[in-house]
Motif scaffolding. Structure first.
Motif, PDB file in Angstrom:
ATOM      1  N   ALA A 110       0.925  -1.075   0.118  1.00 38.28           N
ATOM      2  CA  ALA A 110       0.015   0.032  -0.503  1.00 38.28           C
ATOM      3  C   ALA A 110       0.629   1.113  -0.183  1.00 38.28           C
ATOM      4  CB  ALA A 110      -0.954   0.119   1.146  1.00 38.28           C
ATOM      5  N   ILE A 111       1.780   1.224   0.696  1.00 42.85           N
ATOM      6  CA  ILE A 111       2.928   3.013   0.997  1.00 42.85           C
ATOM      7  C   ILE A 111       3.386   2.220  -0.284  1.00 42.85           C
ATOM      8  CG2 ILE A 111       4.996   3.506   1.766  1.00 42.85           C
ATOM      9  CD1 ILE A 111       4.498   2.310   4.660  1.00 42.85           C
ATOM     10  N   GLU A 112       3.954   1.944  -1.671  1.00 46.15           N
ATOM     11  CA  GLU A 112       4.159   1.211  -1.900  1.00 46.15           C
ATOM     12  C   GLU A 112       3.518   2.687  -3.213  1.00 46.15           C
ATOM     13  OE1 GLU A 112       6.831  -2.002  -3.296  1.00 46.15           O
ATOM     14  OE2 GLU A 112       7.513  -1.681  -1.742  1.00 46.15           O
ATOM     15  N   GLU A 113       1.717   1.561  -3.418  1.00 42.60           N
ATOM     16  CA  GLU A 113       1.173   2.116  -4.057  1.00 42.60           C
ATOM     17  C   GLU A 113       0.891   3.791  -3.792  1.00 42.60           C
ATOM     18  OE1 GLU A 113      -0.809   1.187  -7.039  1.00 42.60           O
ATOM     19  OE2 GLU A 113       1.066  -1.014  -6.984  1.00 42.60           O
ATOM     20  N   ILE A 114       0.880   4.140  -3.300  1.00 41.14           N
ATOM     21  CA  ILE A 114       0.841   6.101  -2.675  1.00 41.14           C
ATOM     22  C   ILE A 114       2.099   6.386  -3.284  1.00 41.14           C
ATOM     23  CG2 ILE A 114       0.719   7.246  -1.290  1.00 41.14           C
ATOM     24  CD1 ILE A 114      -1.186   5.735   0.685  1.00 41.14           C
ATOM     25  N   ASP A 115       3.291   5.832  -2.640  1.00 38.33           N
ATOM     26  CA  ASP A 115       5.338   6.738  -3.191  1.00 38.33           C
ATOM     27  C   ASP A 115       4.236   7.014  -5.299  1.00 38.33           C
ATOM     28  OD1 ASP A 115       5.043   6.893  -1.193  1.00 38.33           O
ATOM     29  OD2 ASP A 115       6.685   5.244  -1.473  1.00 38.33           O
ATOM     30  N   ARG A 116       3.907   5.938  -5.585  1.00 32.33           N
ATOM     31  CA  ARG A 116       3.510   5.734  -7.382  1.00 32.33           C
ATOM     32  C   ARG A 116       2.328   6.739  -7.666  1.00 32.33           C
ATOM     33  NH1 ARG A 116       4.787   3.982 -11.589  1.00 32.33           N
ATOM     34  NH2 ARG A 116       2.828   3.754 -13.301  1.00 32.33           N
ATOM     35  N   ALA A 117       1.682   7.127  -6.946  1.00 39.60           N
ATOM     36  CA  ALA A 117       0.176   7.851  -7.299  1.00 39.60           C
ATOM     37  C   ALA A 117       1.220   9.365  -6.780  1.00 39.60           C
ATOM     38  CB  ALA A 117      -0.652   7.952  -5.893  1.00 39.60           C
ATOM     39  N   GLU A 118       1.709   9.633  -5.680  1.00 40.39           N
ATOM     40  CA  GLU A 118       2.751  10.907  -5.376  1.00 40.39           C
ATOM     41  C   GLU A 118       4.405  11.277  -7.007  1.00 40.39           C
ATOM     42  OE1 GLU A 118       3.089  13.594  -3.038  1.00 40.39           O
ATOM     43  OE2 GLU A 118       4.995  13.745  -3.832  1.00 40.39           O
ATOM     44  N   ASN A 122      15.491  13.505 -13.562  1.00 39.08           N
ATOM     45  CA  ASN A 122      16.331  12.356 -13.900  1.00 39.08           C
ATOM     46  C   ASN A 122      17.671  12.669 -14.057  1.00 39.08           C
ATOM     47  OD1 ASN A 122      13.735  11.321 -14.780  1.00 39.08           O
ATOM     48  ND2 ASN A 122      13.693  11.970 -16.904  1.00 39.08           N
ATOM     49  N   ALA A 123      18.407  13.755 -14.139  1.00 41.58           N
ATOM     50  CA  ALA A 123      19.457  13.791 -14.059  1.00 41.58           C
ATOM     51  C   ALA A 123      19.880  13.978 -12.915  1.00 41.58           C
ATOM     52  CB  ALA A 123      20.309  15.345 -14.129  1.00 41.58           C
ATOM     53  N   ILE A 124      19.502  13.927 -12.033  1.00 40.51           N
ATOM     54  CA  ILE A 124      20.076  13.751 -10.250  1.00 40.51           C
ATOM     55  C   ILE A 124      19.416  12.070 -10.188  1.00 40.51           C
ATOM     56  CG2 ILE A 124      18.785  14.093  -8.098  1.00 40.51           C
ATOM     57  CD1 ILE A 124      18.758  17.078  -8.279  1.00 40.51           C
ATOM     58  N   GLU A 125      18.701  11.768 -10.381  1.00 44.15           N
ATOM     59  CA  GLU A 125      18.356  10.319  -9.599  1.00 44.15           C
ATOM     60  C   GLU A 125      19.180   9.422 -11.323  1.00 44.15           C
ATOM     61  OE1 GLU A 125      13.241  10.699  -9.409  1.00 44.15           O
ATOM     62  OE2 GLU A 125      14.071  10.119 -11.664  1.00 44.15           O
ATOM     63  N   PHE A 130       7.894   4.020 -19.635  1.00 44.66           N
ATOM     64  CA  PHE A 130       8.989   3.288 -19.763  1.00 44.66           C
ATOM     65  C   PHE A 130       9.367   3.424 -18.736  1.00 44.66           C
ATOM     66  CE2 PHE A 130      13.565   4.325 -21.457  1.00 44.66           C
ATOM     67  CZ  PHE A 130      13.773   2.567 -21.326  1.00 44.66           C
ATOM     68  N   THR A 131      10.565   3.349 -18.426  1.00 36.88           N
ATOM     69  CA  THR A 131      11.176   3.682 -17.314  1.00 36.88           C
ATOM     70  C   THR A 131      12.002   2.411 -16.955  1.00 36.88           C
ATOM     71  OG1 THR A 131      11.473   4.169 -14.452  1.00 36.88           O
ATOM     72  CG2 THR A 131       9.168   2.750 -15.044  1.00 36.88           C
ATOM     73  N   THR A 132      13.444   2.999 -16.168  1.00 41.08           N
ATOM     74  CA  THR A 132      14.651   1.513 -15.785  1.00 41.08           C
ATOM     75  C   THR A 132      14.526   1.819 -14.326  1.00 41.08           C
ATOM     76  OG1 THR A 132      15.970   3.591 -15.694  1.00 41.08           O
ATOM     77  CG2 THR A 132      16.044   2.463 -17.976  1.00 41.08           C
ATOM     78  N   LYS A 133      13.027   2.221 -13.690  1.00 46.62           N
ATOM     79  CA  LYS A 133      13.542   2.590 -12.410  1.00 46.62           C
ATOM     80  C   LYS A 133      12.372   2.125 -11.476  1.00 46.62           C
ATOM     81  CE  LYS A 133      14.908   7.310 -13.134  1.00 46.62           C
ATOM     82  NZ  LYS A 133      14.425   8.315 -13.411  1.00 46.62           N
ATOM     83  N   GLY A 134      12.237   1.200 -12.267  1.00 41.33           N
ATOM     84  CA  GLY A 134      11.063  -0.210 -11.591  1.00 41.33           C
ATOM     85  C   GLY A 134       9.620   0.490 -11.049  1.00 41.33           C
ATOM     86  N   THR A 135       9.129   0.687  -9.114  1.00 40.60           N
ATOM     87  CA  THR A 135       8.176   1.003  -9.184  1.00 40.60           C
ATOM     88  C   THR A 135       8.166   2.472  -8.744  1.00 40.60           C
ATOM     89  OG1 THR A 135       8.824   0.285  -6.969  1.00 40.60           O
ATOM     90  CG2 THR A 135       7.171  -1.290  -8.055  1.00 40.60           C
ATOM     91  N   LYS A 136       9.816   3.290  -8.204  1.00 38.88           N
ATOM     92  CA  LYS A 136       9.986   4.586  -8.283  1.00 38.88           C
ATOM     93  C   LYS A 136       9.830   4.803  -9.333  1.00 38.88           C
ATOM     94  CE  LYS A 136      13.636   4.414  -3.935  1.00 38.88           C
ATOM     95  NZ  LYS A 136      12.195   3.323  -3.461  1.00 38.88           N
ATOM     96  N   GLY A 137       9.868   4.492 -10.902  1.00 42.05           N
ATOM     97  CA  GLY A 137       9.658   5.714 -11.906  1.00 42.05           C
ATOM     98  C   GLY A 137       7.948   5.531 -12.240  1.00 42.05           C
ATOM     99  N   THR A 138       7.606   6.480 -13.260  1.00 44.14           N
ATOM    100  CA  THR A 138       6.418   6.721 -13.566  1.00 44.14           C
ATOM    101  C   THR A 138       6.571   6.142 -15.278  1.00 44.14           C
ATOM    102  OG1 THR A 138       6.660   9.084 -14.021  1.00 44.14           O
ATOM    103  CG2 THR A 138       5.467   8.383 -11.780  1.00 44.14           C
ATOM    104  N   GLY A 139       7.795   7.248 -15.856  1.00 42.57           N
ATOM    105  CA  GLY A 139       7.410   6.409 -16.764  1.00 42.57           C
ATOM    106  C   GLY A 139       7.005   7.919 -17.438  1.00 42.57           C
TER     107      GLY A 139
END
Ligand code: ADP
Ligand code: MG
Length: 243
Positions: free
Chosen positions: A56-64, A134-137, A180-189
């Motif tokens: 649930a926390i990961e999904e909230i982070d995704r929405a954010e 993106n540059a920072i990440e 398209f993202t290479t950041k897994g669940t942390k990315g939105t693409g």
């Protein structure tokens, strides 16, 4: 014609709605996340329960993250096209990103000139934010984020470079493709999709040069607002920027 006007008005409402979403939805998301974080620490929760809460926390982070990529600067008031000082707008975005840069031990170097372009402020800032973020990440172990402003022909050129992980040819080609993202669940693409769309509405252009393990250069061109900027600067700066 009337129907078209009504449709345009409806679209306007949708735009305002989206803007208030970022304000009104962020708070409840933050509060919910806080309570779930508390639950995670509770001794009454078993392993399985904690796994559910973690999801649930990961999904909230995704929405954010999705709200961040779309609506960081959105305000309920309607936007209009105006003269924008690229130096001021870049500095505003750097201020917002500085804590993230500090956390990743990233040095920010700038060479900014107050050239003017035409566009909607919030969209222009969103575009800069998504590229700089993106540059920072791309530099989780530190590095240098460099932002350079110059004139190339009739365009104001904003050159954003990092010394990060870089991209393969295939990754560059897929840039801007939704999800398209290479950041897994942390990315939105969604970040670069938004960037391409904004650059297009501002009649600009965008080029990427990247080497795996070396870093990435993003060149963003926007039509110069003042011809005099172009004339004054071009004389001093004949050589074209290699891409
Ligand atoms: P997200 O950042 O959520 O993954 P974006 O659309 O912003 O989505 O970026 C898509 C992908 O492009 C990233 O996941 C990353 O693989 C790649 N990318 C974008 N900018 C850079 C960069 N400066 N350095 C390395 N890779 C990048
Ligand atoms: Mg991004």
């Amino acid at each position: 014609l009337r129907r078209r006007i009504v449709r345009a008005e409806k679209m306007e409402v949708v735009g305002h709605l989206a803007a208030s979403i970022s304000h009104e939805v962020r708070n409840p998301l933050t509060v919910s996340r806080g309570f779930m974080q508390l639950l995670l620490q509770s001794e009454r929760m078993n392993y399985k329960d904690k796994q559910y809460i973690q999801i649930a926390i990961e999904e909230i982070d995704r929405a954010e993250a999705i709200i961040t990529d779309y609506l960081t600067f959105a305000k309920p008031a309607p936007e209009h096209v105006e003269k924008l000082n690229v130096k001021t707008e870049i500095e505003r975005v750097i201020d917002i990103l500085r804590p993230l840069a500090n956390m990743n031990s990233i040095e920010i170097q700038t060479s900014l000139v107050p050239f003017a372009v035409k566009g909607e402020r919030q969209k222009f800032q969103q575009c800069l934010l998504n590229v700089m973020k993106n540059a920072i990440e791309a530099m989780p172990n530190g590095g240098t984020l460099r932002i350079n402003v110059s004139i190339d022909k009739d365009y104001v050129l904003i050159h954003i470079s990092d010394t990060g992980v870089g991209m393969t040819k295939e990754q560059i080609e897929r840039l801007g493709e939704p999800y398209f993202t290479t950041k897994g669940t942390k990315g939105t693409g969604l970040g670069m999709m938004v960037v391409y769309r904004i650059v297009e509405t501002m009649k600009g252009d965008l080029f990427i040069h990247s080497e795996v393990g070396e870093g990435t250069d993003v060149y963003m061109y926007f039509p110069s607002y003042y011809k005099t900027d172009v004339e004054k600067f071009s004389r001093k700066n004949e050589k074209a920027i290699p891409i």
